[in-house]
Enzyme design. Structure first.
Site, PDB file in Angstrom:
ATOM      1  CB  SER A  26      -0.929  -0.005   1.223  1.00  8.79           C
ATOM      2  OG  SER A  26      -0.165  -0.052   2.417  1.00  8.79           O
ATOM      3  CD  GLU A  95       7.878  -4.680   7.478  1.00  6.29           C
ATOM      4  OE1 GLU A  95       6.770  -5.149   7.863  1.00  6.29           O
ATOM      5  OE2 GLU A  95       8.152  -4.479   6.278  1.00  6.29           O
ATOM      6  CB  CYS A 154     -11.628  -6.427  -8.759  1.00  5.81           C
ATOM      7  SG  CYS A 154     -11.622  -5.472  -7.223  1.00  5.81           S
ATOM      8  CB  CYS A 186     -10.984  -9.716  -4.206  1.00  6.33           C
ATOM      9  SG  CYS A 186     -11.763  -9.017  -5.686  1.00  6.33           S
TER      10      CYS A 186
END
Ligand SMILES: Nc1ncnc2c1ncn2[C@@H]1O[C@H](COP(=O)(O)OP(=O)(O)O)[C@@H](O)[C@H]1O
Ligand SMILES: Cc1cn([C@H]2C[C@H](O)[C@@H](COP(=O)(O)O)O2)c(=O)[nH]c1=O
Ligand SMILES: [Zn+2]
Length: 193
Positions: A26, A95, A154, A186
């Protein structure tokens, strides 16, 4: 964004906590690097940490999926972050999901000392459950930035990290070999997507 720069109050640096969260791919690490590199350009003293267990791209550097990087100090536990240099003004942590539950308290202590703390991490694990100390960090942060990937099935905005590898253990280092960013629809279709 003005707010994400060092916070001044009556001529003195004010500490703060910023969280960058979202699914895999992202852009969390890219956004973390962008903020840290701007702080370095501003000649602030910056220290960067990541969990020792995260050896995916490099033993020491924080590396994005596009292979942008910055040097960091790998640490075994969140308390080691408190051993930083006395002149540190900005702390970056990547992280965050792999750190222990004491990380929010460590970040609070740093912010109380006037340090700008910028933390990046997964907010959800591969099962869509809150991941490690990240949700608690979101609660105590001045600024939370949630970034989205693109669903590989998608093209919608993706907030989930769907695991394609067979393992059920919560921690499994990997990238496109083991995970796909997916949208809500999804993600819940599972193997049917
Ligand atoms: N499905 C995807 N959606 C968005 N970005 C992707 C995707 N697949 C690969 N990327 C690349 O990943 C980069 C983000 O990498 P990075 O900042 O390391 O993400 P994160 O730290 O959130 O996993 C994007 O700039 C893009 O080039
Ligand atoms: C969802 C999920 C991810 N991981 C691992 C996989 C990667 O090594 C990191 C995430 O890296 P990124 O910078 O956000 O792409 O976490 C995991 O161990 N368990 C999970 O559930
Ligand atoms: Zn989708």
């Amino acid at each position: 964004m003005l707010f994400s720069e060092q916070n001044y109050r009556r001529g003195e640096y004010c500490g703060s906590i910023e969280v960058i969260c979202g699914s895999m791919f992202s852009g969390k690490t890219e956004e973390l690097l962008r903020r840290l590199k701007r702080a370095q350009i501003a000649k602030l003293n910056v220290e960067i940490f990541k969990p020792k267990t995260d050896t995916r791209y490099d033993e020491t550097a924080v590396v994005s999926h596009d292979l942008n990087s910055i040097q960091s100090t790998p640490v075994e536990s969140s308390s080691a972050i408190l051993l930083l240099g006395a002149n540190t003004q900005v702390v970056g942590i990547d992280e965050a999901q792999f750190f222990d539950d004491n990380l929010p308290e460590v970040c609070n202590k740093l912010a109380q000392k006037g340090i700008r703390v910028i933390v990046a991490g997964l907010d959800m694990d591969f099962q869509g459950q809150p991941f490690g100390p990240v949700p608690a960090l979101m609660a105590i942060a001045e600024l939370v930035t949630k970034v989205n990937a693109v669903c590989v099935r998608c093209g919608s905005p993706a907030v989930y990290s769907y695991r394609t590898a067979a393992s059920e253990s919560r921690v499994l280092l990997g990238e496109k070999d083991s995970y796909e960013p997916r949208c809500r629809h999804c993600f819940h279709l599972g193997d049917m997507a």
